[in-house]
Structures are given as structure tokens and as C-alpha cells.
Write an enzyme that holds these catalytic residues in place. Structure first.
Site, PDB file in Angstrom:
ATOM      1  N   ASN A  43      -9.966  -0.053   1.495  1.00 45.92           N
ATOM      2  CA  ASN A  43      -8.526   0.068   1.252  1.00 45.92           C
ATOM      3  C   ASN A  43      -8.228  -0.331  -0.195  1.00 45.92           C
ATOM      4  OD1 ASN A  43      -5.763  -0.265   1.131  1.00 45.92           O
ATOM      5  ND2 ASN A  43      -5.593  -1.393   3.053  1.00 45.92           N
TER       6      ASN A  43
ATOM      7  N   CYS B  71       0.822  -1.221   0.000  1.00 43.49           N
ATOM      8  CA  CYS B  71       0.000   0.000   0.000  1.00 43.49           C
ATOM      9  C   CYS B  71       0.854   1.268   0.000  1.00 43.49           C
ATOM     10  CB  CYS B  71      -0.941   0.015   1.198  1.00 43.49           C
ATOM     11  SG  CYS B  71      -2.042  -1.400   1.243  1.00 43.49           S
TER      12      CYS B  71
ATOM     13  N   HIS C 234      -2.962   7.113   4.291  1.00 44.01           N
ATOM     14  CA  HIS C 234      -3.448   5.899   3.628  1.00 44.01           C
ATOM     15  C   HIS C 234      -4.832   5.547   4.182  1.00 44.01           C
ATOM     16  CE1 HIS C 234      -3.717   2.028   1.878  1.00 44.01           C
ATOM     17  NE2 HIS C 234      -3.377   1.345   2.942  1.00 44.01           N
TER      18      HIS C 234
END
Ligand SMILES: CC(C)(COP(=O)(O)OP(=O)(O)OC[C@H]1O[C@@H](n2cnc3c(N)ncnc32)[C@H](O)[C@@H]1OP(=O)(O)O)[C@@H](O)C(=O)NCCC(=O)NCCS
Length: 327
Positions: A284, A113, A254
Site C-alpha cells: 500500500n 490514501c 486502491h
């Protein structure tokens, strides 16, 4: 001093929405559990046939258009992704072909990520060194393709999407990427991994039957690493620029879990009105998370010319990274 200035931004998410209520028909979960533990209400799921390079190319097309650059001026394409269209060729080469960016070199960056911020950092280094002037940086992932929809501890978290920025060399003092910071800890690799399909465990009937082509995650462990590393790397970015939290106009973390975002913001002394959150809409999206959030923040006027923006992310590896950008 040369800075990498953001001159174009774009994002793309698939149309199909998968809500928490719909997930309740697939696994033993509830909207209440997902919302209270993660803040996520829905996520986007790519239709069959859509690939990571399609998402990346759609986002990049918008970013290039906004930049006003001639597409043939793009000299490098970087794609941060853990869900490439295929193991090789790279997704960035596929994007190059789809967009006809004939003059660009292209390669992918695998940093979970953190893939978008790692790619931004690599692009910034190329620009600062004088090697390239115009670089296309993309973060895109199609996590629904590697998510086990029988595993309620992971399938509620992930979604599909991507975003892109065009960076241009800029000599104007103090405008652009002010700094980037990257870290990794391979010793924590078992907290988040997809084991099969590589040289360790080539695809086989056994690997498929054992569900080894799906994400495996130790959620509670990762949660603890996330809040600490995201705070540390954000502080590192502010310290290296002699900034205090009040010097940051917008913190774009994030988008994995609203509890991680709120805990990090609290540790950093950022009021939530200075923090961009859209995890409730997309879950996500891995490398897509930061550029989608940046694009929405820019389009909605929360990022303006000269805004000082702090971004940070953590992902498989483990990797974690941050950057401060003066827009
Ligand atoms: C995954 C996560 C949301 C779980 O939240 P949590 O508060 O830690 O919950 P726990 O793991 O302690 O699980 C609590 C219980 O809920 C259950 N549970 C797990 N998923 C569930 C779901 N979707 N619905 C209902 N119950 C669920 C568990 O089985 C467990 O039950 P048990 O106590 O009977 O064993 C959280 O750990 C997290 O966000 N971790 C980080 C994940 C992440 O960000 N990954 C990507 C990083 S890039």
C-alpha cells in the site's frame, strides 16, 4: 461543457525492494501469512535522503514530458500526501521549485490514501470552473518513514512510491474526467492515524519513546469499512453516469490488500480480468497507489484512448472517493 482530460501520466518507485522473506528477519511473520492475508509479496523502500518531493517530482517530470506541454503552462500543482517532506512549506511548493514550474500555484491535500482522487477532484473543479487550464495532480507517499518495523500488523502492508497526471481543459464532448465523488467520516478517525508531530502532541522525547510518530491502525475494523465504502462509492460513480459494470473497461481500486480488492470487485460484479492489481509488487503506497496503478495500466496497454476507467480509494480520515475517467 469543459472536461479535464488526462494528457500525461508518470510514476516513480524507489529501487530498493523489501521482500516478505526479508521482513521475516525483522518481525515474527511469514511469507505465507502476508501473502494469504494481503496478497503482498514485496514493497519498495526509499533510501536515506530520498523525500516525498523527490518521488513526486520524478513522477511529474515523466507526466509533463508525455503531455507535450511547456512546463511553464502548468498553472496549478496539487500533491496528495500524508508524508510531506516537512510540515511546511508544502511538498507541492518544493516540487514546483524542483521542476521550475514558475507559473503554478501549489498546495497539498491531506486525505490519507484517498489523497490522489481528492486532488483529482479539486483539479477537475478548477478546470471546469474555467480558473485553470493545465493542472498537475500528484499522489506520493513515503510510508516507510512513518512505519513501525517492530509492529508486524502494519509493517508488512506499506511501501513507498508515487504517480502523477497532467490534466488539460478539453471541450471535446465526454472525454476526460466524467465525475468525481468524495466522502468523509471523521468519527472513524481512530481506525488509522499518526498522532504525534502536530498541535495535539508536538514532538517530544515522550512522543518518540512511545512510538507515537508511527502509523497506528485497527486493521480488522478498517477492512470492514473498506469493502463497504469502496463498493458504495464505486456504485455512486456508475449510477451518476448511468453506467453498468459492463460499461467500465477497467476498474483500478486502491491497492491496499488483494482481499479487499477481490471482495469489492465481487460486490460490484466485476470479473477480476477487468480489475487492475499490482499490490503484490508495491504493497500500500497510500496516495501513490492509484496513479502508479494507472501508469502501469496505461503503459501495458490495458488503458487505451477512450477506455472508461473507474478508480476508487479509502484512507485515513476516514475518507473515501471515486472517479470515472474516459481516457
Ligand atoms: C491487517 C490485516 C491484513 C489483518 O488481517 P486479518 O485477517 O484481519 O488478521 P487479524 O487482524 O485478525 O489477525 C489475525 C492474527 O494474525 C496476527 N498477525 C498480525 N500481523 C501478522 C503478521 N504480519 N504475521 C503473522 N501474524 C500476524 C495477529 O496478531 C492475530 O493473531 P491472534 O489471533 O493470535 O491475535 C487486515 O485486517 C487488513 O488488511 N485490514 C485493512 C488494512 C488496510 O487496508 N489499511 C490501509 C487502508 S487505506
Amino acid at each position: 461543457m469543459i472536461y479535464s482530460k488526462v494528457v500525461g501520466i508518470g510514476s516513480f518507485v524507489p529501487e530498493k525492494i523489501l521482500t516478505n522473506e526479508e521482513l521475516c528477519n525483522i518481525v515474527d511473520t511469514s511469507d505465507e501469512w502476508i501473502t494469504s492475508r494481503t496478497g503482498i509479496k514485496e514493497r519498495r523502500i526509499a533510501e536515506d535522503g530520498l523525500t516525498t518531493s523527490d518521488i513526486a517530482a520524478a513522477a511529474a517530470k515523466k507526466a509533463i514530458k508525455i503531455s507535450g506541454l511547456n512546463p511553464q503552462d502548468i498553472e496549478l500543482i496539487l500533491v496528495g500526501t500524508v508524508t510531506p517532506d516537512m510540515i511546511f512549506p508544502s511538498t507541492s511548493c518544493i516540487v514546483q521549485n524542483k521542476l521550475g514550474l514558475k507559473n503554478a500555484a501549489a498546495f497539498d491535500i491531506s486525505a490519507g490514501c484517498s489523497g490522489f482522487i481528492y486532488s483529482l477532484s479539486v483539479a477537475d473543479s478548477f478546470i471546469k470552473s474555467g480558473k485553470y487550464k493545465n493542472v498537475l495532480v500528484i499522489g506520493a507517499d513515503l510510508l516507510s518513514r512513518i512505519t513501525d518495523y517492530a509492529d508486524r500488523s502494519t509493517c508488512v502492508l506499506f511501501g513507498d512510491g508515487g504517480g502523477a497526471v497532467v490534466l488539460t481543459a478539453n471541450a471535446e464532448n465526454n472525454r476526460g474526467i466524467l465525475s468525481t465523488h468524495m466522502h468523509s467520516e471523521g468519527g472513524h478517525n481512530e481506525t488509522l492515524m499518526l498522532k504525534a508531530g502536530g498541535s495535539l502532541m508536538p514532538a517530544s522525547i515522550i512522543s518518540v519513546n512511545n512510538g507515537e510518530h508511527y502509523i497506528k491502525m485497527k486493521g480488522a475494523e478498517l477492512f470492514k469499512y473498506a469493502v463497504n465504502y469502496l463498493r458504495d462509492v464505486a456504485e455512486e460513480a456508475m449510477e451518476s453516469n448511468n453506467f453498468k459494470p459492463e460499461d467500465i473497461d477497467l476498474f483500478v481500486p486502491h491497492q491496499a490488500n488483494v482481499r479487499i480488492i477481490e471482495a469489492t470487485a465481487k460486490k460490484l460484479r466485476f470479473p477480476m480480468k477487468k480489475v487492475f492489481v499490482n499490490v503484490e509488487k508495491y504493497g500500500n503506497t497510500s496516495s501513490g497507489s492509484i496513479p502508479i496503478a494507472l501508469d502501469e495500466a496505461y503503459s501495458s496497454g490495458r488503458i487505451k484512448e477512450s477506455s472508461v476507467v473507474l478508480i476508487d480509494a479509502i484512507g485515513a480520515g476516514l475518507t473515501w472517493a471515486s472517479s470515472i475517467i474516459r481516457w
